[in-house]
Design an enzyme around this catalytic site. Structure first.
Site, PDB file in Angstrom:
ATOM      1  N   LYS A 228      40.579  35.556  34.683  1.00 30.58           N
ATOM      2  CA  LYS A 228      41.552  34.711  35.702  1.00 30.58           C
ATOM      3  C   LYS A 228      40.638  33.542  35.999  1.00 30.58           C
ATOM      4  O   LYS A 228      39.883  33.654  37.136  1.00 30.58           O
ATOM      5  CB  LYS A 228      41.696  35.738  36.755  1.00 30.58           C
ATOM      6  CG  LYS A 228      43.126  36.214  36.757  1.00 30.58           C
ATOM      7  CD  LYS A 228      43.496  36.947  38.047  1.00 30.58           C
ATOM      8  CE  LYS A 228      44.477  36.197  39.253  1.00 30.58           C
ATOM      9  NZ  LYS A 228      45.751  35.799  38.771  1.00 30.58           N
TER      10      LYS A 228
HETATM   11  C1  LIG Z   1      48.833  34.635  34.193  1.00 29.59           C
HETATM   12  C2  LIG Z   1      49.145  35.912  34.901  1.00 29.59           C
HETATM   13  N1  LIG Z   1      49.423  36.768  34.176  1.00 29.59           N
HETATM   14  C3  LIG Z   1      49.731  38.111  34.811  1.00 29.59           C
HETATM   15  C4  LIG Z   1      49.427  38.121  36.082  1.00 29.59           C
HETATM   16  C5  LIG Z   1      49.702  39.487  36.845  1.00 29.59           C
HETATM   17  O1  LIG Z   1      48.443  40.244  37.023  1.00 29.59           O
HETATM   18  P1  LIG Z   1      48.249  41.103  38.155  1.00 29.59           P
HETATM   19  O2  LIG Z   1      49.447  42.123  37.892  1.00 29.59           O
HETATM   20  O3  LIG Z   1      47.137  41.765  38.072  1.00 29.59           O
HETATM   21  O4  LIG Z   1      48.318  40.290  39.508  1.00 29.59           O
HETATM   22  C6  LIG Z   1      48.876  37.035  36.857  1.00 29.59           C
HETATM   23  C7  LIG Z   1      48.389  37.355  38.399  1.00 29.59           C
HETATM   24  O5  LIG Z   1      47.437  37.481  38.584  1.00 29.59           O
HETATM   25  C8  LIG Z   1      48.694  35.800  36.358  1.00 29.59           C
HETATM   26  O6  LIG Z   1      48.236  34.845  36.943  1.00 29.59           O
END
Ligand SMILES: Cc1ncc(COP(=O)(O)O)c(C=O)c1O
Length: 320
Positions: free
Chosen positions: A159
């Site tokens: 991230k």
């Molecule tokens: C690009 C992206 N995909 C998927 C997710 C979903 O991830 P998570 O369930 O860990 O929040 C997020 C959010 O964090 C994201 O920014």
């Protein structure tokens, strides 16, 4: 959206909201060199509880490693500790949590080895990401004109702050066009994910989600797949083309900010009955039960912010 809180965590301790500021010459701001998490803390009968805190803290530290930081002056345990301290100090029983490791100095020659990381945590009261109606009726999305990252261009398992420039381009375009979310295709043209959510399709009773290669390994994605299997649905990982979305019985997206939300329309095609479908609804209900401490999986997935382990802000320990 009120993002105000009494304290943030910065540089090893709690600081008052007004004092949580950075210098203009913070290289992370100029180059997007930072890694962050989005986490939620929920109100439960046993007090505030952070959903899958350990996994989020681990993903944050792993994101920093993927980005190239060779050593951090704090551990996964320190990150988890700082998060719990910040939630507790603000006395929120429900909040969104935003930890960030960022390039705080050096690195102006574009070499991360010449820079120093710093760590902070903000918390704020954020309930609805995609709006109040979204949970019950679903939202409208389109296929973005912007392509999601190639896994050898940006690091999709991390991230990384800079990765979200792509999300901003897509989301801004979709909202200006009148949609609520953007669906992004990978460089091959298959469905990848949304700007901040993973995506699932329900077709003939089977639940399908794209392979992880071009997308973030979402913690909600993992929770949803587990809960769906608990409910005896078959969950498959397979390539998905955009016309498979148009023809699906249900399409839903999930992420920490949005939780589990149906897509009722994609590119002006009604999906299923045009509202949140029955499979999506069952998964939403199971997810709600988990985060409220009412599910068999709650114990493993919720970390309670116990008042006993919290130090007053003046004496908060230094971690970074
Ligand atoms: C690009 C992206 N995909 C998927 C997710 C979903 O991830 P998570 O369930 O860990 O929040 C997020 C959010 O964090 C994201 O920014």
């Amino acid at each position: 959206m009120g993002m105000k809180s009494r304290y943030l965590w910065m540089d090893g301790g709690l600081v008052e909201y007004e004092k949580a500021t950075l210098h203009f010459l913070t290289p992370g701001l100029h180059y997007g060199i930072g890694v962050f998490e989005g986490i939620r803390c929920y109100r439960t009968p046993a007090g505030p509880a952070v959903f899958r805190l350990r996994e989020h803290a681990e993903r944050l530290v792993n994101s920093a490693k993927i980005l190239g930081f060779r050593s951090l002056p704090f551990s996964t345990d320190d990150v988890a500790h700082a998060i719990k301290q910040t939630v507790a100090a603000n006395e929120f029983d429900e909040c969104y949590i935003r930890p960030l490791i960022y390039l705080s100095g050096g690195g102006w020659n574009l070499n991360i080895d010449g820079g120093q990381p710093a760590f902070g945590v903000a918390v704020w009261e954020w309930t609805n990401y995609l709006g109040t109606d979204a949970l019950h009726h679903g939202v409208r999305a389109n296929i973005s004109s912007f392509t999601r990252h190639h896994p050898n261009v940006m690091m999709t398992k991390a991230k990384i702050s800079g990765n979200y420039v792509n999300s901003f381009l897509a989301k801004t375009e979709s909202v200006r066009l009148g949609f609520e979310e953007a669906i992004m295709l990978d460089p091959e043209g298959y469905v990848a994910e949304c700007t901040g959510e993973n995506l699932f399709v329900v077709a003939r009773g089977t639940i399908v989600t794209p392979d992880l290669a071009p997308v973030l390994d979402g913690i909600t994605r993992d929770a949803v797949a587990t809960l769906a299997r608990d409910l005896e649905y078959e969950v498959e990982v397979a390539p998905l083309s955009r016309d498979q979305l148009y023809g699906a019985d249900e399409v839903f997206v999930c992420g920490t900010a949005s939780e589990v939300i149906g897509l009722r329309e994609i590119d002006f095609r009604t999906i299923g009955t045009g509202s949140t479908g029955p499979v999506t609804r069952r998964i939403q209900e199971a997810f709600q039960a988990v985060i409220r401490g009412r599910h068999a999986r709650s114990e493993k997935w919720l970390e309670y912010v116990g008042a006993g382990e919290v130090e007053p802000p003046e004496t908060a320990s230094q971690v970074a």
